[in-house]
Design a protein around this motif. Structure first.
Motif, mmCIF file in Angstrom:
data_model
loop_
_atom_site.group_PDB
_atom_site.id
_atom_site.type_symbol
_atom_site.label_atom_id
_atom_site.label_comp_id
_atom_site.label_asym_id
_atom_site.label_seq_id
_atom_site.Cartn_x
_atom_site.Cartn_y
_atom_site.Cartn_z
ATOM 1 N N VAL A 165 0.799 -1.309 0.012
ATOM 2 C CA VAL A 165 0.062 -0.081 -0.055
ATOM 3 C C VAL A 165 0.915 1.073 -0.069
ATOM 4 N N ASP A 166 0.339 2.294 -0.070
ATOM 5 C CA ASP A 166 1.102 3.735 -0.185
ATOM 6 C C ASP A 166 1.844 3.905 1.299
ATOM 7 N N ASN A 167 2.655 4.768 1.067
ATOM 8 C CA ASN A 167 3.508 5.088 2.363
ATOM 9 C C ASN A 167 2.652 5.652 3.611
ATOM 10 N N HIS A 168 1.882 6.465 3.312
ATOM 11 C CA HIS A 168 0.874 7.166 4.387
ATOM 12 C C HIS A 168 0.367 5.921 5.010
ATOM 13 N N LYS A 169 -0.367 5.109 4.439
ATOM 14 C CA LYS A 169 -1.106 3.896 5.119
ATOM 15 C C LYS A 169 -0.067 3.031 6.013
ATOM 16 N N ILE A 170 1.118 2.769 5.364
ATOM 17 C CA ILE A 170 2.021 2.090 6.087
ATOM 18 C C ILE A 170 2.602 2.673 7.244
ATOM 19 N N LEU A 171 2.740 4.010 7.238
ATOM 20 C CA LEU A 171 3.295 4.778 8.516
ATOM 21 C C LEU A 171 2.010 4.735 9.480
ATOM 22 N N GLU A 172 1.001 5.195 9.274
ATOM 23 C CA GLU A 172 -0.311 5.297 9.882
ATOM 24 C C GLU A 172 -0.453 4.022 10.683
ATOM 25 N N ALA A 173 -0.187 2.660 9.891
ATOM 26 C CA ALA A 173 -0.454 1.338 10.516
ATOM 27 C C ALA A 173 0.558 1.116 11.417
ATOM 28 N N TRP A 174 1.883 1.737 11.538
ATOM 29 C CA TRP A 174 2.909 1.327 12.385
ATOM 30 C C TRP A 174 2.608 2.370 13.610
ATOM 31 N N ARG A 175 2.318 3.341 13.376
ATOM 32 C CA ARG A 175 1.865 4.442 14.601
ATOM 33 C C ARG A 175 0.776 3.688 15.438
ATOM 34 N N ASN A 176 -0.102 3.067 14.714
ATOM 35 C CA ASN A 176 -1.405 2.343 15.467
ATOM 36 C C ASN A 176 -0.981 1.332 16.293
ATOM 37 N N PHE A 177 0.171 0.653 15.558
ATOM 38 C CA PHE A 177 0.736 -0.309 16.191
ATOM 39 C C PHE A 177 1.422 -0.255 17.577
ATOM 40 N N ASN A 178 2.290 0.742 17.363
ATOM 41 C CA ASN A 178 3.057 1.289 18.672
ATOM 42 C C ASN A 178 2.052 1.601 19.804
ATOM 43 N N GLU A 179 1.005 2.581 19.188
ATOM 44 C CA GLU A 179 -0.049 3.074 20.269
ATOM 45 C C GLU A 179 -0.776 1.683 20.995
ATOM 46 N N LEU A 180 -0.919 0.703 20.402
ATOM 47 C CA LEU A 180 -1.517 -0.331 20.961
ATOM 48 C C LEU A 180 -0.871 -1.124 21.912
ATOM 49 N N LYS A 181 0.500 -1.222 21.576
ATOM 50 C CA LYS A 181 1.573 -1.997 22.404
ATOM 51 C C LYS A 181 1.639 -1.089 23.697
ATOM 52 N N MET A 182 1.382 0.374 23.819
ATOM 53 C CA MET A 182 1.500 1.057 24.955
ATOM 54 C C MET A 182 0.234 0.947 25.858
ATOM 55 N N LYS A 183 -0.959 0.728 25.171
ATOM 56 C CA LYS A 183 -2.177 0.709 25.878
ATOM 57 C C LYS A 183 -2.458 -0.873 26.171
ATOM 58 N N LEU A 184 -2.012 -1.622 25.187
ATOM 59 C CA LEU A 184 -2.390 -3.262 25.523
ATOM 60 C C LEU A 184 -1.425 -3.839 26.581
ATOM 61 N N LEU A 185 -0.327 -3.627 26.560
ATOM 62 C CA LEU A 185 0.575 -4.133 27.330
ATOM 63 C C LEU A 185 0.892 -3.765 28.780
ATOM 64 N N GLU A 186 1.011 -4.349 30.000
ATOM 65 C CA GLU A 186 1.230 -3.965 31.008
ATOM 66 C C GLU A 186 2.677 -4.169 31.569
ATOM 67 N N ASP A 187 3.026 -3.613 32.585
ATOM 68 C CA ASP A 187 4.414 -4.071 33.196
ATOM 69 C C ASP A 187 4.655 -5.313 33.342
ATOM 70 N N SER A 188 3.455 -6.043 33.835
ATOM 71 C CA SER A 188 3.240 -7.468 34.285
ATOM 72 C C SER A 188 3.699 -8.583 32.909
ATOM 73 N N ASP A 189 3.614 -7.718 31.727
ATOM 74 C CA ASP A 189 3.973 -8.599 30.460
ATOM 75 C C ASP A 189 5.379 -8.177 30.167
ATOM 76 N N PHE A 190 6.133 -8.040 31.266
ATOM 77 C CA PHE A 190 7.478 -7.737 30.859
ATOM 78 C C PHE A 190 8.407 -8.337 31.945
ATOM 79 N N ILE A 191 9.641 -8.512 31.827
ATOM 80 C CA ILE A 191 10.677 -8.886 32.818
ATOM 81 C C ILE A 191 11.923 -8.124 32.729
ATOM 82 N N ILE A 192 12.576 -7.897 33.498
ATOM 83 C CA ILE A 192 13.965 -7.269 33.401
ATOM 84 C C ILE A 192 15.065 -8.488 33.567
#
Length: 247
Positions: free
Chosen positions: A27-54
């Motif tokens: 698809v065109d670049n605009h849609k790709i960048l928009e999808a990637w921004r949505n993905f990163n936003e989803l990660k921040m809202k969906l995943l919690e601290d308990s989903d990670f380990i140090i």
């Protein structure tokens, strides 16, 4: 009859359309960048601290993170191949996993687990870790997640500070005990050796964890933390496990 034969002849004589020799975006670049921004936003809202380990100062996503992402993107996973390999110093399970998206795009990933990576109590636990790693990889590769998962990095007994960073809740009682300052007194390096849990405490904890914790990954994660416990932490954990009711 002649008309039908002519139609068939014309159909077979159609020349294929040559595609571009270059690999092009779907698809065109605009849609790709928009999808990637949505993905990163989803990660921040969906995943919690308990989903990670140090681990060794780095943050890694756990199984729960990739299961949430698979659910969000409608990703399905299927075991394509499984093999138990006998080695000189033990054995290993190697699993090939295929992940697929609703669009039809798929990714095939391979992961393994060696029997001497940790103090595994059951053969099925080695296989379970291999399957988790393969699933995590397949999901991660499909969505463009480049970092390895926590289950891949936890191949050795963790250091005392290699514990989940999320705050304890009634459900993660194990982390609650070992992170409680009252159970973890400040001590010098000279005192560490004398304050580590005793061999009897260690044996009892390993037995209790193997008996009461049924989830393979949770059991292995807790077994991996046993050797870093102090006597006070071990005492508190043993008391809790003896009184806690399990499903």
């Amino acid at each position: 009859m002649e008309i039908q034969n002519e139609a068939v002849t014309q159909l077979h004589q159609v020349k294929p359309v040559l595609s571009s020799p270059l690999v092009m975006p779907v698809v065109d670049n605009h849609k790709i960048l928009e999808a990637w921004r949505n993905f990163n936003e989803l990660k921040m809202k969906l995943l919690e601290d308990s989903d990670f380990i140090i681990l060794k100062g780095e943050k890694y996503a756990k199984k729960s993170a990739f299961r949430k992402l698979a659910f969000a993107f409608g990703i399905s996973c299927e075991i394509k191949r499984e093999e138990r390999v006998e080695l000189d110093d033990g054995y290993a399970y190697e699993i090939t996993m295929r992940s697929s998206s609703p669009s039809g795009r798929f990714m095939t990933s391979v992961a393994s687990c060696h029997s001497n990576e940790r103090h595994f109590s059951k053969d099925s636990d080695v296989r379970a870790i291999a399957q988790t790693r393969a699933t995590n990889r397949a999901v991660a590769d499909l969505i463009g997640w480049s970092a390895p998962s926590a289950e891949e990095m936890m191949t050795e007994l963790p250091e005392p500070d290699e514990r989940p960073t999320h705050e304890a809740t009634p459900n993660n009682w194990f982390e609650k005990i070992i992170s409680n300052p009252e159970n973890r007194p400040v001590r010098t390096e000279e005192q560490i050796a004398s304050r580590l849990l005793s061999s009897k405490q260690r044996s009892l904890l390993i037995s209790l964890i193997g008996e009461k914790i049924h989830d393979p990954e949770e059991r292995e994660n807790q077994l991996a933390m046993v050797d870093s416990l102090s006597k006070g932490e071990a005492h508190q954990l043993i008391s809790d496990m003896l009184t806690k009711k399990y499903n």
